[in-house]
Design an enzyme around this catalytic site. Structure first.
Site, PDB file in Angstrom:
ATOM      1  N   ASP A   1       0.842  -1.188   0.000  1.00 31.56           N
ATOM      2  CA  ASP A   1       0.000   0.000   0.000  1.00 31.56           C
ATOM      3  C   ASP A   1       0.883   1.245   0.000  1.00 31.56           C
ATOM      4  O   ASP A   1       1.931   1.279   0.658  1.00 31.56           O
ATOM      5  CB  ASP A   1      -0.890  -0.034   1.246  1.00 31.56           C
ATOM      6  CG  ASP A   1      -1.907   1.084   1.279  1.00 31.56           C
ATOM      7  OD1 ASP A   1      -2.663   1.229   0.300  1.00 31.56           O
ATOM      8  OD2 ASP A   1      -1.946   1.811   2.293  1.00 31.56           O
TER       9      ASP A   1
ATOM     10  N   GLU B   1       1.954  -0.055  -4.935  1.00 31.14           N
ATOM     11  CA  GLU B   1       0.920   0.894  -5.361  1.00 31.14           C
ATOM     12  C   GLU B   1       1.589   2.209  -5.740  1.00 31.14           C
ATOM     13  O   GLU B   1       2.061   2.959  -4.885  1.00 31.14           O
ATOM     14  CB  GLU B   1      -0.093   1.147  -4.241  1.00 31.14           C
ATOM     15  CG  GLU B   1      -1.173   2.135  -4.660  1.00 31.14           C
ATOM     16  CD  GLU B   1      -2.017   2.650  -3.510  1.00 31.14           C
ATOM     17  OE1 GLU B   1      -3.050   3.292  -3.781  1.00 31.14           O
ATOM     18  OE2 GLU B   1      -1.640   2.441  -2.336  1.00 31.14           O
TER      19      GLU B   1
END
Length: 622
Positions: A344, A373
């Protein structure tokens, strides 16, 4: 006048694209004869150097009446980015060959201006083989499937939504807060029960949004990394999911949320749920050094200003050991059966932490996958005040490919195909080949509107949740949307990398932003036509090796039509897309007259008829 230089054509630059360390690159430019250049130089600057290097090019004869040929070699030895242009010494002074705008076709200029990029990655950099040619499937665990097994839960501070087909709670509570504490009770056993369905779709990898103990339905506010959230089940359920999936040739990767924890966690413990410990309540806590306090306890750094998400100091030795150590969180879930991690907000993680994480992952399993990400071009992204090194062989294996997502969906919404192809080619030019082969190509995610809504619905234009909650495509718009979703997914499945289907996209789910893009999978109410389409695409990927790690050639891009070729030494696929509101007759490249037609379009006398808003693939065995 011939094009002076085109970085994406091998006549001008060999090899094309990113290069491994110590690879010699050959350059050829066509200088206008009218300028009477005495010398031509390749001008190169390494990303972190102040000065440019100048390499003399050799005159190699005339190209035609208007241009002459100059050539040279250059070998990058350091990993990172190199920038380059060409300088001509003419009787009129210096002239420069630089990138044109917007399609990267070059021009001769009096000023250096823009430059081209070479990505040089670590010698020997490889990425896992198992994702190549496969299909990923992203699951938001609370909303995929409930096994029917009731859990013995200690917590009562949540709302159970009994209607699987209803909207998630989207209105603020009496205090004006969005708490995300409504649950539909989707669980790990529910995912295990649907593995046969996923196998029929051709899925080879499941990407799970966070499963660690937390107190919101999205679970990005980690409460305890070491525990599976009790609403989802327990460690045995996760281990069993990984085992059953592996028996079907399906790998599982987890979501790693390491830039912050929840304030309501065993580590921070603002609300006291975990007793008297935690950094918020005890300055002697072993977790105190994880956090960044301006003034303890209430003034602390938090993720994007959300006080519920205190930021961690990822370079803190104690935090690093807890996550990346020999018995850390990374290895714990890998030992339970996972095959890698999606990180993330990777662009908010420091280099040191990601390099430590890579060592931990690869020491445990060299074939494990690390996906980051990153929303922009990850090859030249800047954050933390510096150029990031995500794709150079020391951090990530690959990234979520939001660039392709934007190119595909914008094409479906009316963008000229030339811009779409330019975006696609920029990624193929800038990303290392090991990264390209495992690019995570999504059309929707938990952070974006559903693709069907984007291509067929009204633009969001910052409308509020009240408006979003009332939206549903009309039958006419939905019919158009299904056609466009077929085109979009066909591109998603055939571009370099491997497709990641956000749960329910294949079933025709709609929805604007969180939480409307996170509704429950519509079991029993699926769009069967779209599901069958995805099954066919999955089967094509399984049988056609050109789509695994094959070369990519741009064949045509103009207005509402686009085409490209994927090929390796065994198969070739001509992929054609027509987004005009009329049928189009096209002539495929030589060699496809006996090709297999995948979707049943009319193909006679080497003329392919593409229906309005449709696509077709022609497949040949080499």
């Amino acid at each position: 006048m011939p094009i002076p230089f085109d970085s994406q054509r091998e006549f001008y630059r060999t090899p094309f694209g990113a290069v491994e360390q110590d690879t010699t690159v050959h350059f050829r430019v066509l200088a206008p004869r009218s300028l009477r250049a005495k010398n031509v130089e390749l001008c190169v600057k390494y990303d972190y150097d102040y000065n440019w290097e100048y390499h003399k090019m050799l005159w190699c004869g005339t190209f035609d009446e208007e241009a002459e040929i100059w050539e040279c070699d250059f070998t990058p030895h350091r990993i990172g980015l190199y920038w380059y242009v060409f300088r001509l010494h003419t009787e009129y002074g210096f002239r420069y060959i630089i990138p044109g705008d917007p399609y990267k076709i070059s021009e001769v200029s009096e000023h250096p201006g823009r430059s081209w990029q070479i990505t040089c990655y670590k010698k020997g950099f490889t990425t896992p083989q198992w994702p190549v040619g496969g299909v990923m499937y992203q699951i938001f665990p609370d909303r995929f499937y409930f096994s029917g097994e009731e859990k013995e839960l200690e917590r009562t501070d949540f709302q159970r939504n009994e209607d699987w087909y209803s909207l998630p709670v989207w209105q603020p509570n009496e205090n004006g807060e969005i708490t995300n504490t409504d649950f539909f009770m989707g669980d790990l056993k529910g995912i295990s029960q649907k593995l046969d369905y996923l196998q029929k779709l051709g899925v080879s990898c499941i990407y799970l949004n966070p499963i660690g103990e937390a107190y919101s339905n999205h679970r990005y506010d980690t409460g305890d990394y070491s525990k599976v959230d009790p609403i989802l089940g327990d460690e045995n359920d996760f281990r069993e999911l990984c085992k059953l999936a592996r028996e079907r040739g399906i790998h599982v990767i987890n979501d790693g949320v390491f830039s912050h924890t929840g304030a309501d966690s065993i580590y921070f413990n603002r609300s006291g749920r975990y007793g008297d410990g935690g950094a918020y309540r005890d300055r002697n806590s072993p977790y105190y050094s994880w956090y960044k306090f301006n003034e303890w306890p209430d003034n602390y750094h938090s993720w994007w200003g959300f006080y519920t998400l205190p930021e961690v100091n990822e370079t803190d030795p104690a935090f690093n050991e807890y996550i990346n150590g020999e018995n850390g969180i990374i290895r714990k879930y890998m030992r339970l059966g996972n095959s890698g991690w999606r990180l993330d907000v990777a662009d908010e993680l420091p280099d040191e932490f990601m390099e430590n994480l890579r060592r931990s992952v690869k020491d445990e399993n060299p074939e494990a996958l690390i996906v980051g990400e990153v929303w922009e071009d990850a090859s030249n992204k800047e954050s933390y005040g510096a150029r990031r090194k995500f794709l150079l062989g020391e951090q990530l294996d690959t990234v979520m490919n939001y660039v392709f997502r934007g190119a595909i969906l914008d094409f479906c919404r009316g963008q000229d195909a030339r811009y779409t192809m330019a975006a696609i080619m920029s990624v193929i030019e800038n990303y290392p080949r090991p990264v390209l082969r495992v690019l995570m190509n999504s059309l929707s995610t938990h952070d974006t509107e559903r693709a069907l809504t984007i291509v067929a619905g009204e633009p969001l234009n910052d409308r509020d949740r009240s408006w979003q909650a009332q939206q549903k495509l009309s039958p006419e718009r939905r019919e158009l949307g299904i056609k466009l979703m077929k085109v979009a997914s066909a591109m998603q499945y055939t571009l370099p990398g491997f497709p990641c289907v956000y749960y329910g996209d294949e079933a025709g789910m709609e929805g604007y932003r969180d939480p409307f893009n996170r509704c429950c999978y519509p079991w029993g109410k699926e769009d069967e036509e779209l599901i069958e389409w995805h099954k066919k695409l999955g089967a094509l990927r399984a049988e056609c090796s050109a789509l695994w790690d094959g070369e990519f050639l741009s064949a045509y891009a103009n207005d509402r039509r686009l085409a490209y070729i994927r090929h390796d030494d065994k198969t070739a696929v001509y992929c054609a897309f027509n987004l005009y509101d009329r049928d189009e007759e096209i002539t495929p490249p030589p060699g496809y007259s006996e090709a297999r037609v995948v979707f049943g379009s009319k193909f006679e006398d080497n003329k392919l008829t593409l229906k309005a808003m449709s696509c077709e693939f022609l497949v040949i065995d080499l």
